[in-house]
Design a protein around this motif. Structure first.
Motif, PDB file in Angstrom:
ATOM      1  N   ARG A 188       0.806  -1.224   0.000  1.00  0.00           N
ATOM      2  CA  ARG A 188       0.000   0.000   0.000  1.00  0.00           C
ATOM      3  C   ARG A 188       0.837   1.271   0.000  1.00  0.00           C
ATOM      4  O   ARG A 188       0.555   2.223  -0.736  1.00  0.00           O
ATOM      5  CB  ARG A 188      -0.911   0.000   1.238  1.00  0.00           C
ATOM      6  CG  ARG A 188      -1.848   1.203   1.351  1.00  0.00           C
ATOM      7  CD  ARG A 188      -2.510   1.218   2.721  1.00  0.00           C
ATOM      8  NE  ARG A 188      -1.533   1.491   3.776  1.00  0.00           N
ATOM      9  CZ  ARG A 188      -1.599   0.947   4.996  1.00  0.00           C
ATOM     10  NH1 ARG A 188      -2.551   0.087   5.302  1.00  0.00           N
ATOM     11  NH2 ARG A 188      -0.694   1.268   5.909  1.00  0.00           N
ATOM     12  N   ASP A 189       1.901   1.301   0.822  1.00  0.00           N
ATOM     13  CA  ASP A 189       2.631   2.546   1.049  1.00  0.00           C
ATOM     14  C   ASP A 189       3.904   2.694   0.212  1.00  0.00           C
ATOM     15  O   ASP A 189       4.386   3.816   0.041  1.00  0.00           O
ATOM     16  CB  ASP A 189       3.016   2.667   2.536  1.00  0.00           C
ATOM     17  CG  ASP A 189       1.798   2.809   3.438  1.00  0.00           C
ATOM     18  OD1 ASP A 189       0.693   3.022   2.906  1.00  0.00           O
ATOM     19  OD2 ASP A 189       1.953   2.701   4.667  1.00  0.00           O
ATOM     20  N   ALA A 190       4.451   1.572  -0.276  1.00  0.00           N
ATOM     21  CA  ALA A 190       5.732   1.662  -0.973  1.00  0.00           C
ATOM     22  C   ALA A 190       5.609   1.599  -2.491  1.00  0.00           C
ATOM     23  O   ALA A 190       6.412   2.208  -3.199  1.00  0.00           O
ATOM     24  CB  ALA A 190       6.684   0.552  -0.486  1.00  0.00           C
ATOM     25  N   TYR A 191       4.630   0.882  -2.987  1.00  0.00           N
ATOM     26  CA  TYR A 191       4.532   0.690  -4.436  1.00  0.00           C
ATOM     27  C   TYR A 191       3.516   1.651  -5.057  1.00  0.00           C
ATOM     28  O   TYR A 191       2.394   1.776  -4.546  1.00  0.00           O
ATOM     29  CB  TYR A 191       4.158  -0.759  -4.759  1.00  0.00           C
ATOM     30  CG  TYR A 191       5.376  -1.655  -4.756  1.00  0.00           C
ATOM     31  CD1 TYR A 191       6.070  -1.925  -5.934  1.00  0.00           C
ATOM     32  CD2 TYR A 191       5.861  -2.189  -3.573  1.00  0.00           C
ATOM     33  CE1 TYR A 191       7.208  -2.720  -5.936  1.00  0.00           C
ATOM     34  CE2 TYR A 191       6.998  -2.980  -3.564  1.00  0.00           C
ATOM     35  CZ  TYR A 191       7.664  -3.239  -4.748  1.00  0.00           C
ATOM     36  OH  TYR A 191       8.792  -4.006  -4.737  1.00  0.00           O
ATOM     37  N   PRO A 192       3.888   2.319  -6.148  1.00  0.00           N
ATOM     38  CA  PRO A 192       2.985   3.292  -6.795  1.00  0.00           C
ATOM     39  C   PRO A 192       1.977   2.599  -7.700  1.00  0.00           C
ATOM     40  O   PRO A 192       2.003   2.742  -8.924  1.00  0.00           O
ATOM     41  CB  PRO A 192       3.956   4.166  -7.590  1.00  0.00           C
ATOM     42  CG  PRO A 192       5.067   3.240  -7.970  1.00  0.00           C
ATOM     43  CD  PRO A 192       5.214   2.299  -6.795  1.00  0.00           C
ATOM     44  N   LEU A 193       1.092   1.828  -7.079  1.00  0.00           N
ATOM     45  CA  LEU A 193       0.144   1.017  -7.836  1.00  0.00           C
ATOM     46  C   LEU A 193      -1.267   1.581  -7.744  1.00  0.00           C
ATOM     47  O   LEU A 193      -1.656   2.145  -6.722  1.00  0.00           O
ATOM     48  CB  LEU A 193       0.137  -0.422  -7.306  1.00  0.00           C
ATOM     49  CG  LEU A 193       1.475  -1.143  -7.267  1.00  0.00           C
ATOM     50  CD1 LEU A 193       1.276  -2.554  -6.729  1.00  0.00           C
ATOM     51  CD2 LEU A 193       2.125  -1.175  -8.635  1.00  0.00           C
ATOM     52  N   ARG A 194      -2.019   1.380  -8.815  1.00  0.00           N
ATOM     53  CA  ARG A 194      -3.428   1.763  -8.839  1.00  0.00           C
ATOM     54  C   ARG A 194      -4.247   0.474  -8.905  1.00  0.00           C
ATOM     55  O   ARG A 194      -4.720   0.082  -9.961  1.00  0.00           O
ATOM     56  CB  ARG A 194      -3.716   2.676 -10.027  1.00  0.00           C
ATOM     57  CG  ARG A 194      -2.880   3.950 -10.026  1.00  0.00           C
ATOM     58  CD  ARG A 194      -3.266   4.895 -11.158  1.00  0.00           C
ATOM     59  NE  ARG A 194      -4.663   5.315 -10.993  1.00  0.00           N
ATOM     60  CZ  ARG A 194      -5.599   5.125 -11.913  1.00  0.00           C
ATOM     61  NH1 ARG A 194      -5.315   4.505 -13.043  1.00  0.00           N
ATOM     62  NH2 ARG A 194      -6.845   5.551 -11.708  1.00  0.00           N
ATOM     63  N   SER A 195      -4.374  -0.166  -7.770  1.00  0.00           N
ATOM     64  CA  SER A 195      -5.066  -1.453  -7.726  1.00  0.00           C
ATOM     65  C   SER A 195      -6.569  -1.242  -7.697  1.00  0.00           C
ATOM     66  O   SER A 195      -7.104  -0.580  -6.811  1.00  0.00           O
ATOM     67  CB  SER A 195      -4.627  -2.253  -6.489  1.00  0.00           C
ATOM     68  OG  SER A 195      -3.269  -2.601  -6.597  1.00  0.00           O
ATOM     69  N   LYS A 196      -7.246  -1.837  -8.674  1.00  0.00           N
ATOM     70  CA  LYS A 196      -8.693  -1.709  -8.771  1.00  0.00           C
ATOM     71  C   LYS A 196      -9.401  -2.661  -7.814  1.00  0.00           C
ATOM     72  O   LYS A 196     -10.350  -2.290  -7.135  1.00  0.00           O
ATOM     73  CB  LYS A 196      -9.136  -1.994 -10.209  1.00  0.00           C
ATOM     74  CG  LYS A 196      -8.456  -1.127 -11.258  1.00  0.00           C
ATOM     75  CD  LYS A 196      -8.840   0.335 -11.127  1.00  0.00           C
ATOM     76  CE  LYS A 196      -8.264   1.157 -12.266  1.00  0.00           C
ATOM     77  NZ  LYS A 196      -8.691   2.560 -12.234  1.00  0.00           N
ATOM     78  N   GLN A 197      -8.931  -3.924  -7.798  1.00  0.00           N
ATOM     79  CA  GLN A 197      -9.510  -4.926  -6.906  1.00  0.00           C
ATOM     80  C   GLN A 197      -8.443  -5.952  -6.539  1.00  0.00           C
ATOM     81  O   GLN A 197      -7.528  -6.209  -7.320  1.00  0.00           O
ATOM     82  CB  GLN A 197     -10.699  -5.634  -7.560  1.00  0.00           C
ATOM     83  CG  GLN A 197     -11.938  -4.766  -7.722  1.00  0.00           C
ATOM     84  CD  GLN A 197     -13.118  -5.549  -8.264  1.00  0.00           C
ATOM     85  OE1 GLN A 197     -12.966  -6.578  -8.921  1.00  0.00           O
ATOM     86  NE2 GLN A 197     -14.323  -5.067  -7.992  1.00  0.00           N
ATOM     87  N   VAL A 198      -8.597  -6.517  -5.340  1.00  0.00           N
ATOM     88  CA  VAL A 198      -7.749  -7.621  -4.897  1.00  0.00           C
ATOM     89  C   VAL A 198      -8.675  -8.764  -4.500  1.00  0.00           C
ATOM     90  O   VAL A 198      -9.468  -8.631  -3.563  1.00  0.00           O
ATOM     91  CB  VAL A 198      -6.852  -7.220  -3.712  1.00  0.00           C
ATOM     92  CG1 VAL A 198      -5.981  -8.393  -3.291  1.00  0.00           C
ATOM     93  CG2 VAL A 198      -5.974  -6.021  -4.085  1.00  0.00           C
ATOM     94  N   HIS A 199      -8.605  -9.867  -5.229  1.00  0.00           N
ATOM     95  CA  HIS A 199      -9.491 -11.007  -5.009  1.00  0.00           C
ATOM     96  C   HIS A 199      -8.768 -12.107  -4.220  1.00  0.00           C
ATOM     97  O   HIS A 199      -7.595 -12.401  -4.492  1.00  0.00           O
ATOM     98  CB  HIS A 199      -9.955 -11.584  -6.343  1.00  0.00           C
ATOM     99  CG  HIS A 199     -10.700 -10.602  -7.192  1.00  0.00           C
ATOM    100  ND1 HIS A 199     -12.079 -10.532  -7.209  1.00  0.00           N
ATOM    101  CD2 HIS A 199     -10.266  -9.638  -8.049  1.00  0.00           C
ATOM    102  CE1 HIS A 199     -12.458  -9.579  -8.036  1.00  0.00           C
ATOM    103  NE2 HIS A 199     -11.382  -9.014  -8.569  1.00  0.00           N
ATOM    104  N   PHE A 200      -9.465 -12.706  -3.270  1.00  0.00           N
ATOM    105  CA  PHE A 200      -8.941 -13.837  -2.511  1.00  0.00           C
ATOM    106  C   PHE A 200      -9.888 -15.020  -2.714  1.00  0.00           C
ATOM    107  O   PHE A 200     -11.091 -14.925  -2.459  1.00  0.00           O
ATOM    108  CB  PHE A 200      -8.821 -13.494  -1.030  1.00  0.00           C
ATOM    109  CG  PHE A 200      -7.799 -12.423  -0.739  1.00  0.00           C
ATOM    110  CD1 PHE A 200      -6.462 -12.741  -0.591  1.00  0.00           C
ATOM    111  CD2 PHE A 200      -8.182 -11.099  -0.644  1.00  0.00           C
ATOM    112  CE1 PHE A 200      -5.522 -11.757  -0.341  1.00  0.00           C
ATOM    113  CE2 PHE A 200      -7.255 -10.105  -0.391  1.00  0.00           C
ATOM    114  CZ  PHE A 200      -5.911 -10.432  -0.235  1.00  0.00           C
ATOM    115  N   ILE A 201      -9.335 -16.128  -3.182  1.00  0.00           N
ATOM    116  CA  ILE A 201     -10.121 -17.307  -3.530  1.00  0.00           C
ATOM    117  C   ILE A 201      -9.646 -18.491  -2.683  1.00  0.00           C
ATOM    118  O   ILE A 201      -8.436 -18.677  -2.493  1.00  0.00           O
ATOM    119  CB  ILE A 201      -9.957 -17.644  -5.024  1.00  0.00           C
ATOM    120  CG1 ILE A 201     -10.295 -16.408  -5.873  1.00  0.00           C
ATOM    121  CG2 ILE A 201     -10.816 -18.826  -5.428  1.00  0.00           C
ATOM    122  CD1 ILE A 201      -9.607 -16.379  -7.208  1.00  0.00           C
ATOM    123  N   ASN A 202     -10.579 -19.288  -2.153  1.00  0.00           N
ATOM    124  CA  ASN A 202     -10.231 -20.443  -1.315  1.00  0.00           C
ATOM    125  C   ASN A 202      -9.328 -20.040  -0.151  1.00  0.00           C
ATOM    126  O   ASN A 202      -8.428 -20.788   0.247  1.00  0.00           O
ATOM    127  CB  ASN A 202      -9.521 -21.522  -2.153  1.00  0.00           C
ATOM    128  CG  ASN A 202     -10.405 -22.086  -3.241  1.00  0.00           C
ATOM    129  OD1 ASN A 202     -11.540 -22.463  -2.989  1.00  0.00           O
ATOM    130  ND2 ASN A 202      -9.885 -22.147  -4.463  1.00  0.00           N
TER     131      ASN A 202
END
Length: 308
Positions: A188-202
């Motif tokens: 969250r704080d170190a990488y300059p990412l624009r994450s739309k969604q993070v999915h967790f399965i099983n």
């Protein structure tokens, strides 16, 4: 000034989505370079393109960019298990690459409406004993490669699909609150990412329970929990062009994609070896040097997970 030219469509997206103004880019990069001169503790990778990644990921907020760069290089010193000793030919890293237990980038979408997709499968973890720290080390290596090469990844954003089918009890016990906090804060704080969604399965219930407190606000809204991977639902949001054959797609097999990225990481060995020197030197920080406890709390203050 050496920066990659964007396609016309990607340039328009950068202007509308992340506040990029072509005539101001050089001035913003020079501002960050000027600020870095007064940060003797930071040894930052050279190149205007690299700084531009952070500006874009922070929507050209100069203060957020400074904070992101500060965290990116400080964490490389404070979290050595993720960000140091990243030789792709090391046996520990080879185990992760060989079995493909990393964020696998699916092919770049043709449409800018579709974020870049990264898929993690742990189905082969039951066959080997791989530490979750080494998995995260390789994951962050993948992110660094994408940052370095793929403007679509930074500008159009990304989605993560994490399938925990196959994870072992031994590996689950390594997923402590301290480990999750290091992962989530680094992401969250170190990488300059624009994450739309993070999915967790099983995802095992015990991991889900300790995971959610580290996702707040918009990050929690973007987190999606699935009991299984439903291909019908997947096809509604992702084009078949980028999906492997196992998911009803046209992008080759999962193994072919894993082999491709294993070779890419290995072929960039010199880049990773050279990257070791880019980090913070806390002995040169103006003011009090930072320690791991300053960012993540007292190391070892969390008990390991217990199972009946």
């Amino acid at each position: 000034m050496s920066i990659r030219a964007l396609s016309t469509d990607l340039q328009k997206l950068a202007e509308t989505e992340i506040n990029e103004v072509s005539s101001r880019v050089e001035k913003d990069i020079l501002h960050i370079r000027s600020w870095l001169k007064y940060q003797p503790h930071l040894n930052v990778r050279p190149g205007d393109q690299w700084i531009l990644h952070f500006l874009r990921g922070c929507k050209f907020s100069l203060e957020k960019t400074k904070q992101k760069i500060e965290c990116y290089y400080t964490f490389r010193t404070l979290i050595p298990e993720f960000f140091q000793n990243r030789d792709p030919l090391q046996s520990e890293i080879q185990d992760v690459l060989k079995y493909g237990c990393f964020w696998l980038p699916l092919p770049k979408p043709e449409s800018l409406d579709v974020p870049r997709v990264l898929y993690l499968s742990t189905e082969f973890l039951s066959c080997i004993e791989v530490s979750v720290s080494n998995i995260m080390k390789v994951n962050f290596m993948i992110l660094d490669m994408l940052m370095n090469e793929d403007d679509h990844f930074i500008i159009a954003g990304n989605q993560f699909f994490n399938d925990f089918n196959g994870i072992t009890i031994n590996q689950i016990t390594q997923v402590t609150p301290t480990f999750i906090k290091k992962c989530s804060v680094s992401f969250r704080d170190a990488y300059p990412l624009r994450s739309k969604q993070v999915h967790f399965i099983n995802i095992p219930n015990v991991i889900e329970t300790i995971l959610k407190p580290f996702f707040g606000g918009k990050h929690l809204q973007r987190m999606k929990i699935h009991s299984s991977l439903c291909l019908e639902d997947l096809h509604k949001v992702l084009p078949k062009f980028i999906l492997p054959k196992e998911f009803g797609g046209e992008a080759g097999t999962v193994q072919e994609l894993k082999d491709k990225w294993r070779k890419k990481i290995e072929s960039n060995r010199e880049w990773f070896l050279n990257d070791e020197k880019y980090r913070s030197d806390e002995s040169k920080r103006i003011g009090k040097p930072k320690k791991i406890s300053d960012v993540f709390g007292i190391e070892g203050s969390f008990r390991k997970l217990e199972f009946d």
